[in-house]
Design an enzyme around this catalytic site. Structure first.
Site, PDB file in Angstrom:
ATOM      1  N   GLU A  35       0.843  -1.198   0.000  1.00  0.00           N
ATOM      2  CA  GLU A  35       0.000   0.000   0.000  1.00  0.00           C
ATOM      3  C   GLU A  35       0.880   1.251   0.000  1.00  0.00           C
ATOM      4  O   GLU A  35       1.773   1.396   0.846  1.00  0.00           O
ATOM      5  CB  GLU A  35      -0.922   0.007   1.224  1.00  0.00           C
ATOM      6  CG  GLU A  35      -1.688   1.296   1.451  1.00  0.00           C
ATOM      7  CD  GLU A  35      -2.531   1.727   0.256  1.00  0.00           C
ATOM      8  OE1 GLU A  35      -2.431   2.915  -0.136  1.00  0.00           O
ATOM      9  OE2 GLU A  35      -3.276   0.892  -0.291  1.00  0.00           O
ATOM     10  N   LYS A  36       0.613   2.162  -0.948  1.00  0.00           N
ATOM     11  CA  LYS A  36       1.451   3.364  -1.069  1.00  0.00           C
ATOM     12  C   LYS A  36       1.085   4.453  -0.069  1.00  0.00           C
ATOM     13  O   LYS A  36       1.867   5.371   0.171  1.00  0.00           O
ATOM     14  CB  LYS A  36       1.355   3.918  -2.489  1.00  0.00           C
ATOM     15  CG  LYS A  36      -0.008   4.447  -2.869  1.00  0.00           C
ATOM     16  CD  LYS A  36      -0.004   4.985  -4.301  1.00  0.00           C
ATOM     17  CE  LYS A  36      -1.360   5.543  -4.688  1.00  0.00           C
ATOM     18  NZ  LYS A  36      -1.370   6.078  -6.070  1.00  0.00           N
ATOM     19  N   LYS A  38      -2.044   4.581   3.214  1.00  0.00           N
ATOM     20  CA  LYS A  38      -2.380   3.952   4.483  1.00  0.00           C
ATOM     21  C   LYS A  38      -3.364   2.817   4.225  1.00  0.00           C
ATOM     22  O   LYS A  38      -4.263   2.952   3.390  1.00  0.00           O
ATOM     23  CB  LYS A  38      -3.042   4.960   5.441  1.00  0.00           C
ATOM     24  CG  LYS A  38      -2.144   6.103   5.881  1.00  0.00           C
ATOM     25  CD  LYS A  38      -2.927   7.040   6.789  1.00  0.00           C
ATOM     26  CE  LYS A  38      -2.069   8.202   7.272  1.00  0.00           C
ATOM     27  NZ  LYS A  38      -2.847   9.128   8.137  1.00  0.00           N
ATOM     28  N   GLY A  41      -7.416   2.565   2.756  1.00  0.00           N
ATOM     29  CA  GLY A  41      -7.723   3.167   1.470  1.00  0.00           C
ATOM     30  C   GLY A  41      -8.681   4.343   1.531  1.00  0.00           C
ATOM     31  O   GLY A  41      -8.871   4.990   2.563  1.00  0.00           O
ATOM     32  N   THR A  42      -9.287   4.607   0.380  1.00  0.00           N
ATOM     33  CA  THR A  42     -10.201   5.741   0.255  1.00  0.00           C
ATOM     34  C   THR A  42     -11.347   5.653   1.242  1.00  0.00           C
ATOM     35  O   THR A  42     -11.712   6.646   1.883  1.00  0.00           O
ATOM     36  CB  THR A  42     -10.746   5.817  -1.189  1.00  0.00           C
ATOM     37  OG1 THR A  42      -9.667   6.105  -2.079  1.00  0.00           O
ATOM     38  CG2 THR A  42     -11.804   6.907  -1.317  1.00  0.00           C
ATOM     39  N   GLY A 175     -22.965  17.021 -10.270  1.00  0.00           N
ATOM     40  CA  GLY A 175     -23.235  15.598 -10.152  1.00  0.00           C
ATOM     41  C   GLY A 175     -24.234  15.325  -9.039  1.00  0.00           C
ATOM     42  O   GLY A 175     -23.995  15.684  -7.888  1.00  0.00           O
ATOM     43  N   GLY A 176     -25.350  14.675  -9.409  1.00  0.00           N
ATOM     44  CA  GLY A 176     -26.405  14.389  -8.445  1.00  0.00           C
ATOM     45  C   GLY A 176     -26.473  12.932  -8.045  1.00  0.00           C
ATOM     46  O   GLY A 176     -27.533  12.423  -7.676  1.00  0.00           O
ATOM     47  N   GLY A 262     -18.292  11.029 -10.371  1.00  0.00           N
ATOM     48  CA  GLY A 262     -17.956   9.613 -10.344  1.00  0.00           C
ATOM     49  C   GLY A 262     -16.477   9.366 -10.106  1.00  0.00           C
ATOM     50  O   GLY A 262     -15.675  10.302  -9.991  1.00  0.00           O
ATOM     51  N   HIS A 435     -42.661  -3.563  17.263  1.00  0.00           N
ATOM     52  CA  HIS A 435     -43.412  -2.302  17.246  1.00  0.00           C
ATOM     53  C   HIS A 435     -43.009  -1.452  18.440  1.00  0.00           C
ATOM     54  O   HIS A 435     -42.912  -1.953  19.557  1.00  0.00           O
ATOM     55  CB  HIS A 435     -44.916  -2.595  17.312  1.00  0.00           C
ATOM     56  CG  HIS A 435     -45.759  -1.359  17.385  1.00  0.00           C
ATOM     57  ND1 HIS A 435     -46.005  -0.559  16.283  1.00  0.00           N
ATOM     58  CD2 HIS A 435     -46.409  -0.782  18.420  1.00  0.00           C
ATOM     59  CE1 HIS A 435     -46.786   0.447  16.639  1.00  0.00           C
ATOM     60  NE2 HIS A 435     -47.047   0.336  17.947  1.00  0.00           N
TER      61      HIS A 435
END
Length: 457
Positions: A35-36, A38, A41-42, A175-176, A262, A435
């Site tokens: 891993e470059k 941490k 990841g993202t 972007g939605g 995206g 309930h």
């Protein structure tokens, strides 16, 4: 160059990569995880976890703002951006420490550095070569932009938006989809004026149309503006503002522009194609068992075409580790993976939309039912509107479950069980939902589709 030999070498320590490492180690394999940045990841450091911490802070702000409606005297004096950042970073740090401890306990060798795939199932990191009987590619994704739209200054990606040390007064979001509506929700709760620009006709356009329209109504009530159905043309910025122009000539101005169009696969210049993997628009092509076609070379997570979700990465990483160990986990259809957008109100779904069901089976063979959360006691208590929509095959199984409302993401696992097990509403109708809970709303939809509604006509 020094060569190191392992049973499994994994390139990328995000959700898919570390899940594969943990499961492979659990199954007795000697594992190297490269891993470059941490591990985590993202998702852990710049995505799922920090954004959900922001969304929780936003929820608290809304609760304080509306406290008088439930008889609690409270005043929202403002948003301490530094305090929110400290809270968010504390959550991430705690989860990161826990993950590091788990990886260490499993005996996994973590290699810090940028890796590049070489031939013969090897990954090169600096002057070292890590050779595995099997190699798993899990290099994740990056925030996309649009041609001619340069990131920098007041034009941000989600990573840079997280790092802002202020709450913008006015913000535009290009972007939605999931990222766009989540940031819109946060910033609006923090007091910003927000406008979403989406080229397609609806927000969260991949969801069932009932959820898209319901979210649009809810955002209008919250004061979140949006422009739909007109494409972006250009953006210009000064020292103080950003101006966006659409193809119809309409312009919008704000303090910042978040580009949320995206994420792309992080596969460029990593040697994948040279090693024999097939790429399409940067994505690694695999079969249903996540094999690349090169013996001993696998790919998981955001670099594989399909849903870009952390829990999909977990699922795929675990599955690959088990296949390497000689087990035979069943492939998971993409439609059966639950999807949640954590804005307010939340959007959650699993299975296929009504439109897709009609396209696959014909309109006369598809039945759907919408249950409005206005009829649900717990939803009334917590002050959320929304709906539950269940789609079934006529006299057949549940094909899709689609939810809109605060906290409904916690209900989607029941929907996944119904879809994945091909349950009929008649099978589920006899099961009791406690309930008062929001889960009763899902139960009411199953009851209605089984022909015996209780709290609905």
């Amino acid at each position: 160059m020094t060569t190191h030999t392992f049973d499994v070498v994994i390139l990328g320590g995000g959700s898919g990569g570390y899940a594969a490492a943990l499961r492979a180690a659990e199954l007795g394999k000697k594992v190297a995880l490269i891993e470059k940045d941490k591990v985590g990841g993202t998702c852990l450091h710049r995505g799922c976890i920090p954004t959900k911490a922001l969304l929780h802070a936003a929820e608290v702000a809304e609760h304080v703002r509306d406290a008088a409606s439930v008889g609690v005297t409270a005043t929202l004096e403002g948003i301490d951006a530094a305090g929110v950042r400290s809270y968010r970073e504390g959550i991430v740090a705690k989860k990161f420490k826990g993950l590091e401890g788990l990886i260490k306990a499993r005996g996994i060798t973590v290699v810090a550095g940028s890796g590049r795939l070489d031939t013969d199932r090897a990954v090169v990191v600096g002057e070292d070569r890590y050779v595995g009987a099997d190699v798993v590619l899990a290099t994740g994704s990056f925030s996309r932009s649009l041609p001619g739209l340069e990131i920098g200054g007041r034009i941000l990606t989600s990573e840079q938006a997280l790092a802002l040390d202020e709450v913008p007064k006015r913000v535009l979001i290009l972007g939605g989809g999931v990222i766009g509506v989540e940031f819109a929700s946060v910033w609006r709760s923090f007091g910003a004026e927000v406008t979403i620009i989406e080229a397609l006709p609806h927000l969260v356009p991949n969801e069932d149309i009932a959820l898209s329209k319901g979210l649009e109504r809810a955002f209008r009530r919250r004061g979140i503006a949006y422009s739909l159905g007109v494409r972006f043309q250009s953006a210009t910025q000064t020292a103080d503002a950003v101006t966006v122009t659409l193809e119809d000539g309409k312009t919008f101005e704000a303090d910042y522009l978040l580009v949320a169009v995206g994420r792309g696969p992080a596969t460029a210049d990593l040697g994948f194609a040279e090693a024999g993997a097939t790429l399409d628009r940067g994505f690694v092509i695999v079969d249903e068992e996540l094999r690349t076609g090169v013996p001993g070379l696998w790919a998981v997570g955001d670099i594989v075409p399909g849903l870009q979700l952390a829990h999909r990465g977990f699922l795929q990483g675990i599955a690959v580790a088990e296949r390497i160990a000689g087990l035979s986990p069943a492939p998971m259809p993409e439609a059966n993976i639950p999807r949640v957008t954590y804005c307010s109100p939340e959007v959650a779904s699993v299975g296929i939309t009504e439109e897709a069901a009609v396209a696959a089976h014909g309109a006369e063979q598809v039945v759907s039912y919408d249950y409005n959360l206005a009829g649900n006691g717990k939803s009334e208590i917590i002050g959320t509107g929304g709906l539950v929509k269940v789609v079934r095959l006529k006299d057949g199984p549940v094909l899709g479950v689609h939810l809109l409302g605060d906290r409904v993401g916690e209900l989607i696992t029941e929907g996944q069980l119904a879809v994945a097990w091909e349950a009929h509403p008649e099978d589920i109708a006899p099961l009791i939902h406690a309930h008062p809970t929001q889960s009763e709303a899902l139960g009411e939809a199953f009851l209605a589709l089984a022909g015996k509604p209780l709290h609905a006509l």
